[in-house]
Design a protein around this motif. Structure first.
Motif, PDB file in Angstrom:
ATOM      1  N   THR A 197       0.730  -1.133   0.049  1.00 30.41           N
ATOM      2  CA  THR A 197      -0.014  -0.017   0.006  1.00 30.41           C
ATOM      3  C   THR A 197       1.034   1.197   0.149  1.00 30.41           C
ATOM      4  OG1 THR A 197      -0.111   0.669   2.399  1.00 30.41           O
ATOM      5  CG2 THR A 197      -1.466  -1.251   1.553  1.00 30.41           C
ATOM      6  N   GLU A 198       0.255   2.330  -0.120  1.00 28.92           N
ATOM      7  CA  GLU A 198       1.177   3.715  -0.123  1.00 28.92           C
ATOM      8  C   GLU A 198       1.682   3.929   1.235  1.00 28.92           C
ATOM      9  OE1 GLU A 198      -2.956   5.000   0.699  1.00 28.92           O
ATOM     10  OE2 GLU A 198      -2.089   3.461  -0.248  1.00 28.92           O
ATOM     11  N   THR A 199       1.292   3.206   2.226  1.00 33.18           N
ATOM     12  CA  THR A 199       1.666   3.528   3.582  1.00 33.18           C
ATOM     13  C   THR A 199       2.784   2.366   4.021  1.00 33.18           C
ATOM     14  OG1 THR A 199      -0.069   2.057   4.532  1.00 33.18           O
ATOM     15  CG2 THR A 199      -0.564   4.501   4.481  1.00 33.18           C
ATOM     16  N   VAL A 200       2.368   1.248   4.364  1.00 32.97           N
ATOM     17  CA  VAL A 200       3.272   0.014   4.465  1.00 32.97           C
ATOM     18  C   VAL A 200       2.657  -1.153   3.769  1.00 32.97           C
ATOM     19  CG1 VAL A 200       4.270   0.727   6.591  1.00 32.97           C
ATOM     20  CG2 VAL A 200       2.207  -0.706   6.641  1.00 32.97           C
ATOM     21  N   TYR A 201       3.588  -2.026   3.727  1.00 33.98           N
ATOM     22  CA  TYR A 201       3.167  -3.492   3.132  1.00 33.98           C
ATOM     23  C   TYR A 201       2.068  -4.189   4.084  1.00 33.98           C
ATOM     24  CZ  TYR A 201       5.701  -3.949  -0.896  1.00 33.98           C
ATOM     25  OH  TYR A 201       6.579  -4.150  -2.369  1.00 33.98           O
ATOM     26  N   GLY A 202       1.019  -4.665   3.440  1.00 34.17           N
ATOM     27  CA  GLY A 202      -0.085  -5.127   4.448  1.00 34.17           C
ATOM     28  C   GLY A 202      -0.199  -6.567   4.311  1.00 34.17           C
ATOM     29  N   LEU A 203      -0.571  -7.292   5.355  1.00 31.94           N
ATOM     30  CA  LEU A 203      -1.120  -8.910   5.226  1.00 31.94           C
ATOM     31  C   LEU A 203      -2.390  -8.739   5.142  1.00 31.94           C
ATOM     32  CD1 LEU A 203      -0.179 -11.797   5.784  1.00 31.94           C
ATOM     33  CD2 LEU A 203      -0.418 -11.424   8.177  1.00 31.94           C
ATOM     34  N   GLY A 204      -3.092  -9.198   4.034  1.00 33.02           N
ATOM     35  CA  GLY A 204      -4.291  -9.115   3.442  1.00 33.02           C
ATOM     36  C   GLY A 204      -5.139 -10.665   3.820  1.00 33.02           C
ATOM     37  N   ALA A 205      -6.376 -10.432   4.200  1.00 34.18           N
ATOM     38  CA  ALA A 205      -7.293 -11.476   4.401  1.00 34.18           C
ATOM     39  C   ALA A 205      -8.482 -10.913   3.957  1.00 34.18           C
ATOM     40  CB  ALA A 205      -7.009 -12.271   5.160  1.00 34.18           C
ATOM     41  N   LEU A 206      -9.670 -11.791   3.504  1.00 35.79           N
ATOM     42  CA  LEU A 206     -11.107 -11.286   3.389  1.00 35.79           C
ATOM     43  C   LEU A 206     -11.534 -10.939   4.691  1.00 35.79           C
ATOM     44  CD1 LEU A 206     -12.714 -14.382   1.441  1.00 35.79           C
ATOM     45  CD2 LEU A 206     -11.873 -12.259   0.418  1.00 35.79           C
ATOM     46  N   ALA A 207     -11.795  -9.639   4.589  1.00 37.42           N
ATOM     47  CA  ALA A 207     -12.418  -8.872   5.801  1.00 37.42           C
ATOM     48  C   ALA A 207     -13.678  -9.552   6.503  1.00 37.42           C
ATOM     49  CB  ALA A 207     -12.595  -7.559   5.667  1.00 37.42           C
ATOM     50  N   LEU A 208     -14.572 -10.062   5.525  1.00 35.36           N
ATOM     51  CA  LEU A 208     -15.756 -10.567   5.934  1.00 35.36           C
ATOM     52  C   LEU A 208     -15.832 -12.020   5.997  1.00 35.36           C
ATOM     53  CD1 LEU A 208     -18.102  -8.246   3.673  1.00 35.36           C
ATOM     54  CD2 LEU A 208     -17.003  -7.643   5.812  1.00 35.36           C
ATOM     55  N   ASP A 209     -14.761 -12.638   6.271  1.00 34.53           N
ATOM     56  CA  ASP A 209     -14.834 -14.011   6.707  1.00 34.53           C
ATOM     57  C   ASP A 209     -14.115 -14.312   7.891  1.00 34.53           C
ATOM     58  OD1 ASP A 209     -13.903 -16.727   6.522  1.00 34.53           O
ATOM     59  OD2 ASP A 209     -13.985 -17.191   4.345  1.00 34.53           O
ATOM     60  N   SER A 210     -14.546 -14.537   8.808  1.00 31.80           N
ATOM     61  CA  SER A 210     -13.970 -14.753   9.983  1.00 31.80           C
ATOM     62  C   SER A 210     -12.829 -15.643  10.028  1.00 31.80           C
ATOM     63  CB  SER A 210     -14.904 -15.153  11.125  1.00 31.80           C
ATOM     64  OG  SER A 210     -15.856 -14.376  11.538  1.00 31.80           O
ATOM     65  N   ASN A 211     -12.854 -16.742   9.332  1.00 31.12           N
ATOM     66  CA  ASN A 211     -11.841 -17.799   9.192  1.00 31.12           C
ATOM     67  C   ASN A 211     -10.808 -17.302   8.711  1.00 31.12           C
ATOM     68  OD1 ASN A 211     -10.825 -20.735   9.187  1.00 31.12           O
ATOM     69  ND2 ASN A 211     -11.000 -20.532   7.008  1.00 31.12           N
ATOM     70  N   ALA A 212     -11.076 -16.696   7.287  1.00 29.37           N
ATOM     71  CA  ALA A 212      -9.952 -16.054   6.723  1.00 29.37           C
ATOM     72  C   ALA A 212      -9.104 -14.839   7.564  1.00 29.37           C
ATOM     73  CB  ALA A 212     -10.400 -15.442   5.469  1.00 29.37           C
ATOM     74  N   ALA A 213      -9.941 -14.078   8.140  1.00 34.12           N
ATOM     75  CA  ALA A 213      -9.288 -12.941   8.983  1.00 34.12           C
ATOM     76  C   ALA A 213      -8.531 -13.482   9.941  1.00 34.12           C
ATOM     77  CB  ALA A 213     -10.477 -12.153   9.587  1.00 34.12           C
ATOM     78  N   SER A 214      -8.999 -14.785  10.753  1.00 32.40           N
ATOM     79  CA  SER A 214      -8.291 -15.293  11.794  1.00 32.40           C
ATOM     80  C   SER A 214      -7.020 -15.800  11.595  1.00 32.40           C
ATOM     81  CB  SER A 214      -8.846 -16.476  12.355  1.00 32.40           C
ATOM     82  OG  SER A 214      -8.753 -17.654  11.653  1.00 32.40           O
ATOM     83  N   LYS A 215      -6.577 -16.020  10.346  1.00 26.24           N
ATOM     84  CA  LYS A 215      -5.179 -16.138   9.879  1.00 26.24           C
ATOM     85  C   LYS A 215      -4.326 -15.066   9.838  1.00 26.24           C
ATOM     86  CE  LYS A 215      -6.772 -19.956   6.822  1.00 26.24           C
ATOM     87  NZ  LYS A 215      -6.946 -20.856   5.406  1.00 26.24           N
ATOM     88  N   ILE A 216      -4.661 -13.816   9.763  1.00 29.04           N
ATOM     89  CA  ILE A 216      -4.062 -12.715  10.071  1.00 29.04           C
ATOM     90  C   ILE A 216      -3.407 -12.797  11.424  1.00 29.04           C
ATOM     91  CG2 ILE A 216      -4.194 -10.114  10.371  1.00 29.04           C
ATOM     92  CD1 ILE A 216      -5.987 -10.103   8.207  1.00 29.04           C
ATOM     93  N   PHE A 217      -4.267 -12.885  12.307  1.00 27.85           N
ATOM     94  CA  PHE A 217      -3.858 -13.104  14.145  1.00 27.85           C
ATOM     95  C   PHE A 217      -2.882 -14.189  14.155  1.00 27.85           C
ATOM     96  CE2 PHE A 217      -7.946 -10.679  13.875  1.00 27.85           C
ATOM     97  CZ  PHE A 217      -7.647  -9.708  14.768  1.00 27.85           C
ATOM     98  N   SER A 218      -3.009 -15.455  13.397  1.00 28.20           N
ATOM     99  CA  SER A 218      -2.117 -16.407  13.815  1.00 28.20           C
ATOM    100  C   SER A 218      -0.788 -16.302  13.276  1.00 28.20           C
ATOM    101  CB  SER A 218      -2.835 -17.914  13.206  1.00 28.20           C
ATOM    102  OG  SER A 218      -3.087 -17.817  12.176  1.00 28.20           O
ATOM    103  N   THR A 219      -0.717 -15.677  12.007  1.00 26.22           N
ATOM    104  CA  THR A 219       0.402 -15.178  11.170  1.00 26.22           C
ATOM    105  C   THR A 219       1.316 -14.380  11.860  1.00 26.22           C
ATOM    106  OG1 THR A 219      -0.751 -15.876   9.024  1.00 26.22           O
ATOM    107  CG2 THR A 219       1.309 -14.762   8.888  1.00 26.22           C
ATOM    108  N   LYS A 220       0.806 -13.261  12.292  1.00 24.31           N
ATOM    109  CA  LYS A 220       1.472 -12.077  12.959  1.00 24.31           C
ATOM    110  C   LYS A 220       1.740 -12.517  14.320  1.00 24.31           C
ATOM    111  CE  LYS A 220       0.193  -7.977  12.380  1.00 24.31           C
ATOM    112  NZ  LYS A 220       1.313  -7.139  11.824  1.00 24.31           N
ATOM    113  N   GLY A 221       1.118 -13.450  15.066  1.00 24.39           N
ATOM    114  CA  GLY A 221       1.008 -13.432  16.462  1.00 24.39           C
ATOM    115  C   GLY A 221       0.254 -12.096  17.142  1.00 24.39           C
ATOM    116  N   ARG A 222      -0.574 -11.767  16.567  1.00 21.79           N
ATOM    117  CA  ARG A 222      -1.536 -10.441  17.010  1.00 21.79           C
ATOM    118  C   ARG A 222      -2.426 -10.632  18.014  1.00 21.79           C
ATOM    119  NH1 ARG A 222      -2.244  -5.558  13.911  1.00 21.79           N
ATOM    120  NH2 ARG A 222      -4.159  -4.659  14.324  1.00 21.79           N
ATOM    121  N   PRO A 223      -2.336  -9.716  19.054  1.00 28.56           N
ATOM    122  CA  PRO A 223      -3.367 -10.137  20.241  1.00 28.56           C
ATOM    123  C   PRO A 223      -4.948  -9.937  19.515  1.00 28.56           C
ATOM    124  CG  PRO A 223      -1.753  -8.561  20.872  1.00 28.56           C
ATOM    125  CD  PRO A 223      -1.592  -8.753  19.519  1.00 28.56           C
TER     126      PRO A 223
END
Length: 404
Positions: free
Chosen positions: A56-82
């Motif tokens: 993106t113009e700001t920083v690189y993003g780790l993207g997943a479908l925002a309206l799919d809970s299962n897909a979005a959960s992979k962002i948290f597990s990949t990053k180790g995000r609270p």
């Protein structure tokens, strides 16, 4: 659950081959290589519910479908995000924005003005969450959702081709400096993501400015300073509200007001947890402001001497980040026991350049194997406000230093 191991693939995308016409929300892409890469990325996102790293113009993003809970959960597990750290939803068009909002919701005039001037761009706005559409995992259970429309051609085209909003925090391990180049993301997430789209260096280099304009008083609250400066927000609102005589005030969190409840249960990223920290200690050299409860000011030589006293033996590798024309560079005296690793951030007169280089500097010095880093304070005007917001969150220690 630990993220699955992937053979990470990096595909080049040419931003200059992508254009959006004013009359259409669909991109025109002249490069077959770029189009193929974007279609493959959309397949990974939509059909396989995987994560994809994109610029993106700001920083690189780790993207997943925002309206799919299962897909979005992979962002948290990949990053180790609270899980209580919300995500920003990225859209490619105003039609996509409206599909996320509650039925019949009227966008405030202040938001209309800001979107007209700064979308697509590095501005995130808080909206009421449509509970029927936006999963709670995206908002960490909050009643609002953060949304922006990126201006980077690769990001906007990917969202348009996927035809779906994407949640996309920075593509790094949680707490680390944000990546501003594809190589930064690959070094950090190699084996944790299947695909990285390489669209070159990010133009802004700091995350988006996050604004909450949903309060009854009509004022604008800047929850996180970023790529759009507070001064620019104030100017645009003043120019568009002056005839009405009720220009909204622009209040910056922790500068103009405090909100402990918001800090403990944030509505947007970057408010609760330590962020942007390299793997070695980062020392903030406070040369402009007086630290609260700080020890008496010291010289750089005195501070370096104290560091060497704490170190038993061996060469101490110190990374230094400062503006190109800083007096600090004249203080880095040659010593047999110190190896200086310099990263010039850019001129004091152009804080936008310093902002662009900040994360690259932290990650570059980390790659050089320094034992610690020092970074000089900059004025908190324009992009300097966002720079110091990131530096203070990243720093493990701050010391008062006098530069001769």
């Amino acid at each position: 659950m630990a993220p699955a191991e992937f053979a990470t693939q990096v595909l080049k995308c040419d931003p200059s081959s992508i254009t959006f016409l004013i009359s259409s929300d669909d991109p025109r892409i002249s490069s077959k290589e770029t189009l193929d890469a974007l279609k493959f990325a959309a397949h990974q996102l939509v059909d396989l519910s995987q994560t994809v790293v994109f610029p993106t113009e700001t920083v690189y993003g780790l993207g997943a479908l925002a309206l799919d809970s299962n897909a979005a959960s992979k962002i948290f597990s990949t990053k180790g995000r609270p899980p209580d750290n919300p995500l920003i939803v990225h859209v490619s068009s105003f039609a996509m924005l409206h599909s996320l909002l509650p039925p019949g919701y009227d966008i405030p005039k202040s938001y209309q003005v800001l979107m007209k001037h700064f979308w697509p761009g590095a501005l995130t706005l808080l909206f009421p969450r449509n509970h029927e559409v936006v999963p709670s995992i995206i908002t960490a259970g909050q009643p609002t959702v953060a949304i922006r429309m990126p201006s980077h051609p690769v990001a906007r085209a990917l969202i348009a081709i996927a035809n779906a909003p994407l949640a996309a925090p920075s593509a790094n391990t949680s707490g680390k400096p944000s990546p501003t180049r594809a190589e930064h993301a690959r070094q950090d997430l190699n084996g944790k993501v299947g695909l990285i789209l390489d669209g070159g260096a990010c133009g802004v280099g700091l995350e988006s400015t996050v604004i909450d304009g949903l309060h009854a008083d009509g004022n604008i609250r800047v929850l996180r300073p970023g790529g759009i400066t507070v001064e620019d927000v104030e100017r645009v609102l003043r120019d568009n509200f002056k005839e009405l005589g009720n220009t909204p005030a622009v209040l910056v969190h922790k500068r103009d007001y405090a909100d402990k409840a918001l800090e403990s249960s944030p509505t947007t990223p970057g408010m609760k947890y330590r962020h942007y920290s390299p793997s070695v200690p980062l020392i903030l050299l406070s040369t402009l402001s007086t630290l609260s409860g700080a020890q008496p000011s010291t010289t750089l030589d005195q501070y370096i001497h104290s560091l060497q006293q704490e170190r038993s033996e061996g060469l101490l590798k110190i990374g230094v980040l400062a503006p190109t024309d800083s007096k600090l560079w004249g203080q880095l005296h040659a010593r047999e026991d110190i190896a200086w690793h310099r990263y010039l951030l850019g001129p004091l007169a152009t804080p936008s350049v310093i902002a662009h280089n900040l994360f690259d500097g932290l990650l570059s010095l980390e790659k050089e194997g320094v034992h610690l880093m020092m970074i000089e304070e900059v004025e908190e005007g324009r992009e300097g406000l966002a720079i110091m917001n990131r530096v203070r969150k990243a720093a493990s220690e701050s010391i008062q230093v006098t530069l001769d």
